[in-house]
Design a protein around this motif. Structure first.
Motif, PDB file in Angstrom:
ATOM      1  N   ALA A 194     -20.849 -12.413  16.574  1.00  0.00           N
ATOM      2  CA  ALA A 194     -21.897 -12.551  15.555  1.00  0.00           C
ATOM      3  C   ALA A 194     -21.334 -12.574  14.135  1.00  0.00           C
ATOM      4  O   ALA A 194     -21.727 -13.404  13.314  1.00  0.00           O
ATOM      5  CB  ALA A 194     -22.920 -11.424  15.706  1.00  0.00           C
ATOM      6  N   ALA A 197     -22.641 -10.777  21.228  1.00  0.00           N
ATOM      7  CA  ALA A 197     -22.702 -10.050  19.953  1.00  0.00           C
ATOM      8  C   ALA A 197     -21.344  -9.912  19.273  1.00  0.00           C
ATOM      9  O   ALA A 197     -21.266  -9.846  18.038  1.00  0.00           O
ATOM     10  CB  ALA A 197     -23.315  -8.665  20.179  1.00  0.00           C
ATOM     11  N   PRO A 216     -29.965  -6.741  19.402  1.00  0.00           N
ATOM     12  CA  PRO A 216     -30.912  -7.819  19.115  1.00  0.00           C
ATOM     13  C   PRO A 216     -32.336  -7.420  19.437  1.00  0.00           C
ATOM     14  O   PRO A 216     -32.595  -6.659  20.373  1.00  0.00           O
ATOM     15  CB  PRO A 216     -30.442  -8.952  20.034  1.00  0.00           C
ATOM     16  CG  PRO A 216     -29.764  -8.253  21.173  1.00  0.00           C
ATOM     17  CD  PRO A 216     -29.114  -7.039  20.561  1.00  0.00           C
ATOM     18  N   MET A 268     -27.264  -8.364  14.072  1.00  0.00           N
ATOM     19  CA  MET A 268     -26.273  -8.272  15.148  1.00  0.00           C
ATOM     20  C   MET A 268     -24.865  -8.230  14.577  1.00  0.00           C
ATOM     21  O   MET A 268     -23.993  -7.520  15.079  1.00  0.00           O
ATOM     22  CB  MET A 268     -26.425  -9.450  16.105  1.00  0.00           C
ATOM     23  CG  MET A 268     -27.663  -9.386  16.980  1.00  0.00           C
ATOM     24  SD  MET A 268     -27.780 -10.782  18.135  1.00  0.00           S
ATOM     25  CE  MET A 268     -26.471 -10.379  19.284  1.00  0.00           C
ATOM     26  N   ALA A 280     -27.312 -11.045  23.585  1.00  0.00           N
ATOM     27  CA  ALA A 280     -26.677  -9.757  23.299  1.00  0.00           C
ATOM     28  C   ALA A 280     -25.243  -9.725  23.808  1.00  0.00           C
ATOM     29  O   ALA A 280     -24.377  -9.076  23.226  1.00  0.00           O
ATOM     30  CB  ALA A 280     -27.494  -8.635  23.930  1.00  0.00           C
TER      31      ALA A 280
END
Length: 234
Positions: free
Chosen positions: A185, A182, A212, A206, A179
């Motif tokens: 992403a 992110a 997530p 994400m 996370a």
């Protein structure tokens, strides 16, 4: 102004981020930029890329499970963000029976040369490394690259996975994505899609801003089974 007018100064860069471009414009008079390939950031299409969405405390167990699945004596390069992380994970792997060594900036040249020789010879086929130590490595026939920690930029991601590759065979890169990563992403999805790689629904979510979805537990203290089963990496 002190350079001879008939002299040319050349900059070489595998990627061309804004920082490099700014440095070139500050240092060069009337520069010309020659691009080999595409100006866009792209990964080698010959590399299989697998991205696994995990939490921080799942990483070590995920790593051990992955090693159990792929370990066949081939060279495996594992990237960490910090020197401390390299040493810590390497120490834990060795305690669990895995043939691992670490290389980073705090090690002397003699230590780094020895680690590299052990890695190249296959005596210790698992090596953890930071980006700084890995930049100048000349190690051929690395079958697997594992991003235990995701790098601080997509340029470094492309550099890392580019370390894998074998004569006549595709290399494979595995990435643990949390996370905390992110913000990368969306760009990572673009790189994966351009290279024709499979993108998981979790990573796609994400990239769209969704948190997530993680399952399972596990942490650094949970030991793996080690490199057992009667196989030899020699």
């Amino acid at each position: 102004m002190q350079i001879r007018p008939d002299r040319q100064t050349l900059y070489w860069s595998a990627t061309w981020p804004k920082e490099v471009e700014q440095l070139a414009r500050q240092s060069l008079y009337n520069p010309y930029k020659v691009i080999i390939g595409s100006p866009d950031l792209k990964a080698n299409h010959a590399i299989r890329q697998h991205v696994d969405i995990v939490s921080e405390n799942q990483k070590y167990n995920k790593l051990v499970k992955l090693l159990e699945d792929i370990m066949d004596g081939s060279r495996i390069l594992i990237f960490m963000d910090t020197k401390k992380g390299c040493d810590q994970i390497t120490r834990q792997l060795r305690m669990d029976g895995w043939p691992a060594l670490s290389i980073h900036g705090d090690k002397s040249q003699a230590e780094r040369d020895w680690v590299l020789s052990e890695f190249k010879a296959g005596k210790s086929p698992i090596m953890t490394a930071t980006d700084v130590a890995a930049r100048g490595l000349d190690v051929k026939d690395v079958k697997y690259v594992i991003n235990y920690d995701f790098p601080g930029s997509l340029e470094d991601y492309v550099h890392r996975i580019g370390r894998t590759g074998r004569a006549g065979a595709k290399g494979t890169a595995y990435t643990f994505f949390t996370a905390g990563n992110a913000r990368f992403a969306k760009e990572l999805v673009t790189i994966l899609e351009e290279a024709g790689q499979k993108v998981s629904p979790e990573l796609t979510a994400m990239a769209r801003g969704a948190p997530p979805l993680l399952s399972g537990h596990g942490g650094f203290r949970d030991r793996g089974r080690g490199y057992s089963g009667g196989r030899s990496w020699n």
